[in-house]
Design a protein around this motif. Structure first.
Motif, PDB file in Angstrom:
ATOM      1  N   THR A  51       0.759  -1.298  -0.109  1.00 20.18           N
ATOM      2  CA  THR A  51       0.109   0.019  -0.085  1.00 20.18           C
ATOM      3  C   THR A  51       0.949   1.318   0.015  1.00 20.18           C
ATOM      4  O   THR A  51       1.990   1.204   0.118  1.00 20.18           O
ATOM      5  CB  THR A  51      -0.950   0.068   1.351  1.00 20.18           C
ATOM      6  OG1 THR A  51      -0.163   0.387   2.419  1.00 20.18           O
ATOM      7  CG2 THR A  51      -1.693  -1.125   1.574  1.00 20.18           C
ATOM      8  N   ILE A  52       0.275   2.377  -0.131  1.00 25.34           N
ATOM      9  CA  ILE A  52       1.112   3.725  -0.054  1.00 25.34           C
ATOM     10  C   ILE A  52       1.837   3.727   1.153  1.00 25.34           C
ATOM     11  O   ILE A  52       2.954   4.539   1.256  1.00 25.34           O
ATOM     12  CB  ILE A  52      -0.016   4.875  -0.348  1.00 25.34           C
ATOM     13  CG1 ILE A  52       0.870   6.208  -0.418  1.00 25.34           C
ATOM     14  CG2 ILE A  52      -0.983   5.027   0.793  1.00 25.34           C
ATOM     15  CD1 ILE A  52       1.923   6.032  -1.619  1.00 25.34           C
ATOM     16  N   ASP A  53       1.361   3.125   2.404  1.00 24.31           N
ATOM     17  CA  ASP A  53       2.008   3.080   3.508  1.00 24.31           C
ATOM     18  C   ASP A  53       3.396   2.597   3.413  1.00 24.31           C
ATOM     19  O   ASP A  53       4.465   2.985   4.288  1.00 24.31           O
ATOM     20  CB  ASP A  53       1.204   2.617   4.663  1.00 24.31           C
ATOM     21  CG  ASP A  53       0.102   3.248   5.116  1.00 24.31           C
ATOM     22  OD1 ASP A  53       0.070   4.555   4.700  1.00 24.31           O
ATOM     23  OD2 ASP A  53      -0.947   2.907   5.643  1.00 24.31           O
ATOM     24  N   ASP A  54       3.774   1.608   2.463  1.00 23.06           N
ATOM     25  CA  ASP A  54       5.120   1.072   2.313  1.00 23.06           C
ATOM     26  C   ASP A  54       5.851   1.960   1.749  1.00 23.06           C
ATOM     27  O   ASP A  54       7.202   1.741   1.884  1.00 23.06           O
ATOM     28  CB  ASP A  54       4.781  -0.102   1.496  1.00 23.06           C
ATOM     29  CG  ASP A  54       3.899  -1.237   2.169  1.00 23.06           C
ATOM     30  OD1 ASP A  54       4.910  -1.892   3.035  1.00 23.06           O
ATOM     31  OD2 ASP A  54       3.010  -1.896   1.939  1.00 23.06           O
ATOM     32  N   PHE A  55       5.533   3.020   1.333  1.00 27.23           N
ATOM     33  CA  PHE A  55       6.320   4.152   0.618  1.00 27.23           C
ATOM     34  C   PHE A  55       6.283   5.558   1.469  1.00 27.23           C
ATOM     35  O   PHE A  55       7.116   6.459   0.946  1.00 27.23           O
ATOM     36  CB  PHE A  55       6.016   4.436  -0.622  1.00 27.23           C
ATOM     37  CG  PHE A  55       5.892   3.056  -1.447  1.00 27.23           C
ATOM     38  CD1 PHE A  55       7.063   2.675  -2.230  1.00 27.23           C
ATOM     39  CD2 PHE A  55       4.816   2.333  -1.752  1.00 27.23           C
ATOM     40  CE1 PHE A  55       7.149   1.408  -3.045  1.00 27.23           C
ATOM     41  CE2 PHE A  55       4.774   1.220  -2.532  1.00 27.23           C
ATOM     42  CZ  PHE A  55       5.972   0.886  -3.239  1.00 27.23           C
ATOM     43  N   VAL A  56       5.922   5.240   2.682  1.00 26.38           N
ATOM     44  CA  VAL A  56       5.908   6.526   3.506  1.00 26.38           C
ATOM     45  C   VAL A  56       6.719   6.216   4.882  1.00 26.38           C
ATOM     46  O   VAL A  56       6.282   5.316   5.366  1.00 26.38           O
ATOM     47  CB  VAL A  56       4.787   6.861   3.695  1.00 26.38           C
ATOM     48  CG1 VAL A  56       4.644   8.188   4.800  1.00 26.38           C
ATOM     49  CG2 VAL A  56       4.006   7.306   2.435  1.00 26.38           C
ATOM     50  N   TYR A  57       7.646   7.197   5.151  1.00 24.25           N
ATOM     51  CA  TYR A  57       8.270   6.992   6.483  1.00 24.25           C
ATOM     52  C   TYR A  57       8.247   8.200   7.383  1.00 24.25           C
ATOM     53  O   TYR A  57       8.364   9.392   6.994  1.00 24.25           O
ATOM     54  CB  TYR A  57       9.810   6.841   6.072  1.00 24.25           C
ATOM     55  CG  TYR A  57      10.795   6.561   7.370  1.00 24.25           C
ATOM     56  CD1 TYR A  57      10.749   5.362   7.989  1.00 24.25           C
ATOM     57  CD2 TYR A  57      11.616   7.232   7.709  1.00 24.25           C
ATOM     58  CE1 TYR A  57      11.546   4.833   9.025  1.00 24.25           C
ATOM     59  CE2 TYR A  57      12.739   6.912   9.059  1.00 24.25           C
ATOM     60  CZ  TYR A  57      12.502   5.669   9.426  1.00 24.25           C
ATOM     61  OH  TYR A  57      13.334   5.563  10.406  1.00 24.25           O
ATOM     62  N   THR A  58       7.569   8.080   8.546  1.00 22.06           N
ATOM     63  CA  THR A  58       7.260   8.903   9.522  1.00 22.06           C
ATOM     64  C   THR A  58       8.219   9.359  10.640  1.00 22.06           C
ATOM     65  O   THR A  58       7.955  10.197  11.571  1.00 22.06           O
ATOM     66  CB  THR A  58       5.668   9.071  10.010  1.00 22.06           C
ATOM     67  OG1 THR A  58       5.789   7.765  10.692  1.00 22.06           O
ATOM     68  CG2 THR A  58       4.824   8.887   8.810  1.00 22.06           C
ATOM     69  N   ALA A  59       9.037   8.600  10.948  1.00 21.48           N
ATOM     70  CA  ALA A  59       9.870   8.479  12.006  1.00 21.48           C
ATOM     71  C   ALA A  59      10.873  10.091  12.178  1.00 21.48           C
ATOM     72  O   ALA A  59      11.210  10.139  13.358  1.00 21.48           O
ATOM     73  CB  ALA A  59      11.043   7.411  12.103  1.00 21.48           C
ATOM     74  N   PHE A  60      10.941  10.847  11.112  1.00 20.68           N
ATOM     75  CA  PHE A  60      11.663  11.767  11.129  1.00 20.68           C
ATOM     76  C   PHE A  60      10.826  13.282  11.661  1.00 20.68           C
ATOM     77  O   PHE A  60      11.211  14.087  11.987  1.00 20.68           O
ATOM     78  CB  PHE A  60      12.052  12.281   9.816  1.00 20.68           C
ATOM     79  CG  PHE A  60      13.429  11.418   9.155  1.00 20.68           C
ATOM     80  CD1 PHE A  60      13.986  10.786  10.120  1.00 20.68           C
ATOM     81  CD2 PHE A  60      13.735  11.759   8.016  1.00 20.68           C
ATOM     82  CE1 PHE A  60      15.075  10.036   9.614  1.00 20.68           C
ATOM     83  CE2 PHE A  60      14.915  11.136   7.603  1.00 20.68           C
ATOM     84  CZ  PHE A  60      15.559  10.249   8.299  1.00 20.68           C
ATOM     85  N   ARG A  61       9.589  12.864  12.073  1.00 23.31           N
ATOM     86  CA  ARG A  61       8.698  13.832  12.526  1.00 23.31           C
ATOM     87  C   ARG A  61       9.288  14.174  14.079  1.00 23.31           C
ATOM     88  O   ARG A  61       9.071  15.543  14.581  1.00 23.31           O
ATOM     89  CB  ARG A  61       7.292  13.220  12.924  1.00 23.31           C
ATOM     90  CG  ARG A  61       6.691  12.984  11.530  1.00 23.31           C
ATOM     91  CD  ARG A  61       5.204  12.605  11.806  1.00 23.31           C
ATOM     92  NE  ARG A  61       4.505  12.408  10.876  1.00 23.31           N
ATOM     93  CZ  ARG A  61       3.356  12.073  10.636  1.00 23.31           C
ATOM     94  NH1 ARG A  61       2.566  11.811  11.779  1.00 23.31           N
ATOM     95  NH2 ARG A  61       2.572  11.772   9.242  1.00 23.31           N
ATOM     96  N   ASN A  62       9.947  13.447  14.828  1.00 29.53           N
ATOM     97  CA  ASN A  62      10.414  13.626  16.043  1.00 29.53           C
ATOM     98  C   ASN A  62      11.833  13.171  16.239  1.00 29.53           C
ATOM     99  O   ASN A  62      12.206  12.013  15.505  1.00 29.53           O
ATOM    100  CB  ASN A  62       9.506  13.174  17.142  1.00 29.53           C
ATOM    101  CG  ASN A  62       8.026  13.578  17.129  1.00 29.53           C
ATOM    102  OD1 ASN A  62       7.830  14.666  17.292  1.00 29.53           O
ATOM    103  ND2 ASN A  62       7.217  12.595  16.846  1.00 29.53           N
ATOM    104  N   SER A  63      12.504  13.759  17.340  1.00 25.15           N
ATOM    105  CA  SER A  63      14.119  13.339  17.383  1.00 25.15           C
ATOM    106  C   SER A  63      13.882  12.114  18.333  1.00 25.15           C
ATOM    107  O   SER A  63      13.015  11.718  19.042  1.00 25.15           O
ATOM    108  CB  SER A  63      14.870  14.427  18.098  1.00 25.15           C
ATOM    109  OG  SER A  63      14.154  14.589  19.570  1.00 25.15           O
ATOM    110  N   SER A  64      15.019  11.456  18.136  1.00 23.94           N
ATOM    111  CA  SER A  64      15.227  10.206  19.180  1.00 23.94           C
ATOM    112  C   SER A  64      15.954  10.746  20.407  1.00 23.94           C
ATOM    113  O   SER A  64      16.348  11.853  20.364  1.00 23.94           O
ATOM    114  CB  SER A  64      16.235   9.289  18.482  1.00 23.94           C
ATOM    115  OG  SER A  64      15.731   8.697  17.321  1.00 23.94           O
TER     116      SER A  64
END
Length: 209
Positions: free
Chosen positions: A47-60
């Motif tokens: 699905t489109i979710d396989d091509f989207v990465y959201t982990a950069f929204r916040n810092s580790s």
């Protein structure tokens, strides 16, 4: 001679056909990777979710030793990168934070999104250090496999984004490689010309044996 030429012609055509007929190959991380990467997931399940990465929204969370952290988008974290020849890292540096000397197997482009940093690398031919203060919007390139670093020299936290030309570019910190490994103390002393007490101190800090 003609047979050899014919062989290489068909090999080239096969390579080109493979590149044309495979738009993407989202990694199946349940398999073991080979030189060409991971096996592909069944396209019918994507699905489109396989091509989207959201982990950069916040810092580790920041590492207290260096007051910095990295959020990685390598193929392991973002399977859609499989076979595409690139990856990214979000770097967060608290005030005074450092990304210590390290290397990758690839070149790297770094852009400053927030804050002020000094970033640079060390030439392998004559050991010259190239470094400069960077502001928001500035970009620097680190040539392949060379030691490089970043230091937050501003009064506020810094955020940086790095792009590397491999979905699994590797990462080796010099300090952890030397003092965090099982390399015997006496060999560290000889190879780095450090005294015994200093090596033991660094081994304790970085968790080596």
């Amino acid at each position: 001679m003609n047979n050899i030429l014919l062989f290489f012609t068909f090999s080239l055509l096969a390579t080109l056909c493979n590149a044309i007929t495979h738009d993407f190959c989202v990694a199946n991380n349940q398999t073991s990777p080979g030189p060409e990467g991971y096996a592909c997931k069944d396209p019918a399940t994507l699905t489109i979710d396989d091509f989207v990465y959201t982990a950069f929204r916040n810092s580790s969370p920041l590492n207290p030793m260096f007051n910095s952290s990295g959020t990685f988008a390598y193929v392991k974290q973002f399977p859609a990168l499989n076979g595409l020849g690139l990856s990214m890292i979000r770097l967060d540096l608290g005030v005074g934070g450092v990304v210590p000397l390290h290397t990758h197997r690839t070149s790297e482009i770094l852009i400053v999104s927030q804050g002020t940093v000094v970033a640079g690398f060390i030439d392998s031919s004559n050991y010259s250090a190239y470094y400069k203060k960077l502001e928001v919007g500035d970009m620097i390139i680190f040539p392949e496999s060379l030691l490089h670093f970043q230091v937050n020299v501003g009064a506020t936290p810094a955020v940086l984004f790095a792009t590397l030309h491999d979905p699994n570019p590797g990462l080796q910190f010099t300090s952890f490689a030397v003092f965090g490994s099982n390399l015997p103390v006496e060999l560290v002393e000889k190879t780095l010309h450090l005294d015994h007490e200093q090596v033991l101190k660094q081994k304790k800090i970085f968790g080596g044996s």
